[in-house]
Design a protein around this motif. Structure first.
Motif, PDB file in Angstrom:
ATOM      1  N   UNK A  14     -11.771  -1.565   0.399  1.00 30.35           N
ATOM      2  CA  UNK A  14     -11.887  -0.355   1.222  1.00 30.35           C
ATOM      3  C   UNK A  14     -10.761   0.634   0.878  1.00 30.35           C
ATOM      4  N   UNK A  15      -9.523   0.127   0.873  1.00 33.41           N
ATOM      5  CA  UNK A  15      -8.372   0.996   0.579  1.00 33.41           C
ATOM      6  C   UNK A  15      -8.448   1.551  -0.828  1.00 33.41           C
ATOM      7  N   UNK A  16      -8.818   0.692  -1.780  1.00 34.95           N
ATOM      8  CA  UNK A  16      -8.901   1.097  -3.188  1.00 34.95           C
ATOM      9  C   UNK A  16      -9.956   2.202  -3.364  1.00 34.95           C
ATOM     10  N   UNK A  17     -11.096   2.013  -2.684  1.00 29.86           N
ATOM     11  CA  UNK A  17     -12.182   3.001  -2.772  1.00 29.86           C
ATOM     12  C   UNK A  17     -11.684   4.377  -2.304  1.00 29.86           C
ATOM     13  N   UNK A  18     -10.966   4.383  -1.180  1.00 30.18           N
ATOM     14  CA  UNK A  18     -10.506   5.672  -0.651  1.00 30.18           C
ATOM     15  C   UNK A  18      -9.401   6.285  -1.518  1.00 30.18           C
ATOM     16  N   UNK A  19      -8.561   5.430  -2.097  1.00 26.22           N
ATOM     17  CA  UNK A  19      -7.533   5.968  -3.011  1.00 26.22           C
ATOM     18  C   UNK A  19      -8.204   6.589  -4.232  1.00 26.22           C
ATOM     19  N   UNK A  78       2.529  -2.797  10.201  1.00 27.21           N
ATOM     20  CA  UNK A  78       2.281  -3.901   9.268  1.00 27.21           C
ATOM     21  C   UNK A  78       0.794  -3.987   8.945  1.00 27.21           C
ATOM     22  N   UNK A  79       0.509  -4.160   7.654  1.00 29.45           N
ATOM     23  CA  UNK A  79      -0.879  -4.356   7.215  1.00 29.45           C
ATOM     24  C   UNK A  79      -0.853  -5.295   6.004  1.00 29.45           C
ATOM     25  N   UNK A  80      -1.884  -6.130   5.896  1.00 25.40           N
ATOM     26  CA  UNK A  80      -1.902  -7.128   4.815  1.00 25.40           C
ATOM     27  C   UNK A  80      -2.660  -6.646   3.585  1.00 25.40           C
ATOM     28  N   UNK A  81      -3.270  -5.461   3.662  1.00 23.97           N
ATOM     29  CA  UNK A  81      -4.007  -4.960   2.497  1.00 23.97           C
ATOM     30  C   UNK A  81      -3.079  -4.088   1.639  1.00 23.97           C
ATOM     31  N   UNK A  82      -2.911  -4.491   0.381  1.00 26.46           N
ATOM     32  CA  UNK A  82      -1.988  -3.771  -0.504  1.00 26.46           C
ATOM     33  C   UNK A  82      -2.406  -2.308  -0.664  1.00 26.46           C
ATOM     34  N   UNK A  83      -3.713  -2.045  -0.699  1.00 27.14           N
ATOM     35  CA  UNK A  83      -4.166  -0.666  -0.948  1.00 27.14           C
ATOM     36  C   UNK A  83      -4.094   0.184   0.307  1.00 27.14           C
ATOM     37  N   UNK A  84      -4.353  -0.419   1.455  1.00 30.04           N
ATOM     38  CA  UNK A  84      -4.169   0.325   2.705  1.00 30.04           C
ATOM     39  C   UNK A  84      -2.674   0.659   2.864  1.00 30.04           C
ATOM     40  N   UNK A  85      -1.829  -0.328   2.544  1.00 29.51           N
ATOM     41  CA  UNK A  85      -0.374  -0.126   2.635  1.00 29.51           C
ATOM     42  C   UNK A  85       0.046   1.023   1.717  1.00 29.51           C
ATOM     43  N   UNK A  86      -0.522   1.031   0.503  1.00 26.91           N
ATOM     44  CA  UNK A  86      -0.130   2.086  -0.442  1.00 26.91           C
ATOM     45  C   UNK A  86      -0.533   3.475   0.077  1.00 26.91           C
ATOM     46  N   UNK A 176     -19.953   4.455  -1.154  1.00 27.30           N
ATOM     47  CA  UNK A 176     -19.763   3.186  -1.872  1.00 27.30           C
ATOM     48  C   UNK A 176     -20.669   2.117  -1.293  1.00 27.30           C
ATOM     49  N   UNK A 177     -20.528   0.889  -1.818  1.00 26.59           N
ATOM     50  CA  UNK A 177     -21.361  -0.211  -1.314  1.00 26.59           C
ATOM     51  C   UNK A 177     -20.821  -0.721   0.015  1.00 26.59           C
TER      52      UNK A 177
END
Ligand SMILES: C[S@@+](CC[C@H](N)C(=O)[O-])C[C@H]1O[C@@H](n2cnc3c(N)ncnc32)[C@H](O)[C@@H]1O
Length: 227
Positions: A14-19, A78-86, A176-177
């Motif tokens: 999800x985070x990667x898609x939005x980035x 705090x968030x555990x998703x690397x892409x959301x964090x980025x 996206x999917x």
């Protein structure tokens, strides 16, 4: 793979898609506990200036940034998703009084100094509730506040579960999917029982319905205190 690992994978996608899509983040002017502009906002957290606040499962960091910028709170997010964090660090990492942590919620809670306020906007349903609520209660200062919102009725109108079991739900990706996440969508009574078992006092449970009559989606906001 465990439900937690599957969720982390989905939130990374999800985070990667939005980035990759360059989705523009709009600054939050209030906490939207559920649907945009529906239900109460930041005021349910009480005065925040100078208070130690934790945003659990902070995603893009919009709400945490709002509390640090507009309410002068000392916010950890705090968030555990690397892409959301980025996404969060890129957009709001410069704000004073705001610290982003890339970590699992339980790991962060186990090592943190006590917080005056912990809040979770639609993120608790992705965590094992017994463990998460117990860890939150331990991480709150005496009398500290926990506010959390949860999905109650999804768009397919399936009723909430009466047992503490995660179930698949669809996470829609604009352009996206669809992604599958595993969520605890529980009755209000069950969330209340779990909170009390963890040592929290439930002060209020607020229903947040969609302002659009044709949309059956409904959320619950729990306001609790460390007993
Ligand atoms: C529905 S999003 C909500 C994001 C944010 N609270 C908001 O309102 O914009 C759920 C977030 O919880 C995070 N999350 C799920 N399980 C987590 C865990 N065990 N530890 C930390 N973050 C978690 C996900 O990575 C995702 O960013």
């Amino acid at each position: 793979m465990s439900a937690q690992q599957l969720n982390e994978q989905a939130w990374n996608a999800f985070g990667r898609h939005h980035l990759d899509s360059g989705t523009v983040l709009l600054d939050a002017v209030r906490i939207d506990w559920a649907l945009s502009a529906a239900g109460p906002g930041t005021e349910v957290l009480g005065p925040l200036e100078g208070r130690r606040v934790l945003d659990l499962g902070s995603g893009t960091g919009r709400h945490a940034a709002h509390l640090a910028r507009d309410h002068q709170a000392l916010v950890h997010a705090v968030d555990s998703s690397a892409w959301q964090h980025q996404r969060a660090v890129s957009a709001y990492g410069h704000l004073p009084g705001l610290h982003f942590h890339l970590a699992d919620a339980l790991d962060h809670l186990a090592s943190a100094e006590p917080y005056d306020v912990i809040y979770a906007v639609n993120s608790l349903p992705f965590m094992a509730p017994h463990e998460a609520l117990a860890a939150i209660a331990d991480a709150l200062a005496p009398g500290g506040l926990l506010a959390f919102s949860v999905l109650h009725t999804p768009s397919d109108r399936r009723p909430p579960s009466t047992t503490v079991t995660p179930r698949p739900e669809t996470l829609r990706l604009r352009g996206g999917e669809d992604l599958t996440v595993h969520m605890y969508v529980l009755t209000s009574q069950l969330w209340e029982d779990l909170a009390v078992e963890a040592g929290l006092r439930v002060n209020e449970v607020i229903t947040i319905e969609s302002p659009d009559d044709s949309n059956p989606v409904s959320y619950r906001l729990f306001l609790t205190h460390r007993a």
